[in-house]
Design an enzyme around this catalytic site. Sequence first.
Site, mmCIF file in Angstrom:
data_model
loop_
_atom_site.group_PDB
_atom_site.id
_atom_site.type_symbol
_atom_site.label_atom_id
_atom_site.label_comp_id
_atom_site.label_asym_id
_atom_site.label_seq_id
_atom_site.Cartn_x
_atom_site.Cartn_y
_atom_site.Cartn_z
ATOM 1 N N HIS A 39 6.285 -4.150 -9.811
ATOM 2 C CA HIS A 39 4.860 -3.829 -9.524
ATOM 3 C C HIS A 39 4.479 -2.656 -10.418
ATOM 4 O O HIS A 39 4.801 -1.510 -10.121
ATOM 5 C CB HIS A 39 4.673 -3.462 -8.046
ATOM 6 N N HIS A 98 1.410 -0.888 -13.129
ATOM 7 C CA HIS A 98 0.087 -0.840 -13.756
ATOM 8 C C HIS A 98 0.250 -0.293 -15.163
ATOM 9 O O HIS A 98 0.609 0.875 -15.330
ATOM 10 C CB HIS A 98 -0.859 0.058 -12.951
ATOM 11 N N LYS A 108 -1.879 -12.018 -7.927
ATOM 12 C CA LYS A 108 -1.994 -10.826 -7.080
ATOM 13 C C LYS A 108 -3.304 -10.845 -6.308
ATOM 14 O O LYS A 108 -4.377 -10.934 -6.914
ATOM 15 C CB LYS A 108 -1.943 -9.570 -7.972
ATOM 16 N N HIS A 115 -1.797 -7.046 -1.834
ATOM 17 C CA HIS A 115 -2.055 -5.650 -1.450
ATOM 18 C C HIS A 115 -2.525 -5.710 0.003
ATOM 19 O O HIS A 115 -3.675 -6.024 0.269
ATOM 20 C CB HIS A 115 -3.126 -5.022 -2.352
ATOM 21 N N HIS A 168 4.256 -2.930 -2.137
ATOM 22 C CA HIS A 168 4.380 -1.500 -1.811
ATOM 23 C C HIS A 168 4.267 -1.199 -0.322
ATOM 24 O O HIS A 168 3.359 -0.499 0.110
ATOM 25 C CB HIS A 168 3.390 -0.657 -2.624
ATOM 26 N N ASP A 187 4.832 0.606 -8.512
ATOM 27 C CA ASP A 187 3.389 0.860 -8.353
ATOM 28 C C ASP A 187 2.988 2.106 -9.150
ATOM 29 O O ASP A 187 2.071 2.833 -8.764
ATOM 30 C CB ASP A 187 2.977 1.000 -6.884
HETATM 31 C C1 NCD Z 1 -3.398 1.458 -8.047
HETATM 32 C C2 NCD Z 1 -4.190 1.670 -9.344
HETATM 33 O O1 NCD Z 1 -4.542 2.799 -9.651
HETATM 34 O O2 NCD Z 1 -4.429 0.672 -10.032
HETATM 35 N N1 NCD Z 1 -3.508 2.640 -7.234
HETATM 36 C C3 NCD Z 1 -2.663 3.011 -6.254
HETATM 37 O O3 NCD Z 1 -2.956 3.998 -5.586
HETATM 38 N N2 NCD Z 1 -1.546 2.368 -6.023
HETATM 39 C C4 NCD Z 1 -3.893 0.233 -7.366
HETATM 40 C C5 NCD Z 1 -3.016 -0.248 -6.256
HETATM 41 O O4 NCD Z 1 -1.919 -0.766 -6.483
HETATM 42 O O5 NCD Z 1 -3.419 -0.116 -5.101
HETATM 43 ZN ZN ZN Z 2 -0.427 -1.235 -7.528
#
Ligand code: NCD
Ligand code: ZN
Length: 352
Positions: A13, A15, A112, A151, A185, A257
């Site tokens: 997971h 970003h 997702k 999520h 998460h 995450d």
């Molecule tokens: C994530 C993001 O910034 O893209 N933020 C987070 O707090 N985890 C989005 C997400 O996974 O909820």
């Molecule tokens: Zn995330």
Amino acid sequence: MKQHTLLMPLDMHLHLRDGLMLENIGSLSAYSFSGALIMPNLVPPVSTKEELIAYKERIKHAIGVEAADEDEFDDIGEFCDDGGFEPYMTLFYQNYDENFLADVAEELTAIKLYPAGITTNSEGGVKNFDIEEMRPTLEAMARMDIPLCVHGETDGFVMDREAEFMNIYDELATNFPDLKIIMEHITTKAAVDMLDKHANLYATITVHHLLISLDDVAGGMLKPHLFCKPIAKRPEDRAVLLKIALEAHPKVMFGSDSAPHPKEAKESCGCAAGVFTAPIALQLLCDIFEKNGKLDNLQSFVSDNAQSIYGICPEFKEVTLVQEDFKVPETYKGVVPMYAGETLAWSIEDVD
Ligand code: NCD
Ligand code: ZN
């Protein structure tokens, strides 16, 4: 000095963002991980085959492993098409039809699902969980063996959002028994209890949720770099997460995450949600597992479980960590990591 070697670590997971941010932080994950499940919450979200393929190319380019021209290297046998890091791609959930899914299936690893507006760039997500409206898509995904990553938060009181989402997981898992559903998460005992209720439910756990509770975020001076969705919960919740991570529960895998935001977006009035852990995740995990006498289980948590749940065979990569101080940089190109300026007990010694 203690050493520990991990084979093909996976971050299920992640970003990676886009543009300059992707260029700045992408290689940090590519360095120490063999692959990662890439979240689709760009602006606009990744929701067509063309966008998905183009985003994957941008990722490969950003991490310096752009697919080379095969012919050029044939003679010298140096061609390497992915540089040892595989971006496992995801699409942003919509009620896609079967033909679309069949066409894109080969390019993606999962889809997702975000409830609308619940976190960063999720405005186009699902507004109401009408099972019958979702049925054609979810049944097609089950037939094609495309996992659904979720999520799992409602728009209720912030500490209760995940627990309140449990009946939706229950309903999804019951209605679509052949669909692999990954609770992303997870942060609560409620989610851990749900995990074993259905054979088709799995979960990812971040490293920060193994380490912090709400007290660390807001119990003293407010810590914007620890603020994320879902918010860290009670110490009792963290204890249950730690237990299943340390035992490398076979339905649980590591997903950082790691969610980078520019320093100004975090240290501001209206702090963006997301903790940036990509460059320190393996060091922290070694520390946690070693302190608890469970270092031998880390391989399963950080790779083997994900390989069997997703049926993936990552590129070979061997990461050797040593129990030696590592001072976390204050920023990585304008992004403040978790534990910035602090010293960790483990560092990465070598990556092969
Ligand atoms: C994530 C993001 O910034 O893209 N933020 C987070 O707090 N985890 C989005 C997400 O996974 O909820
Ligand atoms: Zn995330």
